[in-house]
Design a protein around this motif. Sequence first.
Motif: not given
Length: 275
Positions: A42-54
């Motif tokens: 969850y933490r890894a995916q949330l970090s990735r989504a925060r960078v790529a999906r904003i």
Amino acid sequence: MSIVPAEAVSGRTGIKDHGAAAVAAAPLAPRARLLPALGAVYRAQLSRARVARIPLLFVATFQSVGIMVLMRGVVDGGAEARAVVAGSSVLVVAFVALNLLAQYFGQLRGSGGLDHYATLPVPPAAVVLGAAGAYASFTVPGTVVTAVTGSVLFGLPLTHLWVLAAVIPLSGAALAGLGAALGLLAPRQEIATLLGQLGMSAALLLGVLPAARLPEPLSYARDLLPSTYGVEALARTFGPRPDWAVVGFDLAVCAVVGVVSLTIATWAYRRAAVR
């Protein structure tokens, strides 16, 4: 004739055999438990989504607000206005949790990225639930902004918007499970993208438009869409006297659909990871 005593040869051989048996019997590293593995994913995916999906979150929010502005010229108020605001708010969840997650898992499968997860000692449910939870969490700001903007635009009360604390995770779980299943079951990455787009379009058509204005066949299809029950639950809270029993029932149905869709997505992950 050998000059080495037979006992020595036998002893050395026994030592070697004992060492080989010891190596073969060495225990493997223990498999990660579900909750710690889920938290890590969850933490890894949330970090990735925060960078790529904003940027895409801005697009989803702007799209939903734009739809409400357009519908403002058609819908005056009442039940139809409540349906438009609720449907537009949940549409943000559908855009991210269904559409983008279907694309993500389709890309992961097409590029061989599932092989990486398959080598990790984590349960398949942790991978699916971690990714689904991260994408669903990512929709919170856009959904809240859309709901508040729509309430002000249509003159709806803001009193019961706290129900979004239940609508977002439950709708997100149902839609994220559906999106993950579509991405993992699609035979090609392009088809996964297409299915995600079609799912979001269905959420737009069947969720934003008032149910009373839909043709009868589409009303049946609306009942099959996981996000419908989240939309109905949110729309009921805009009324002067919300029926909380019905709201709770809609949320319970949404929760059941979420469990089923995430279970199917976990099965699809196991199926795709072993191929």
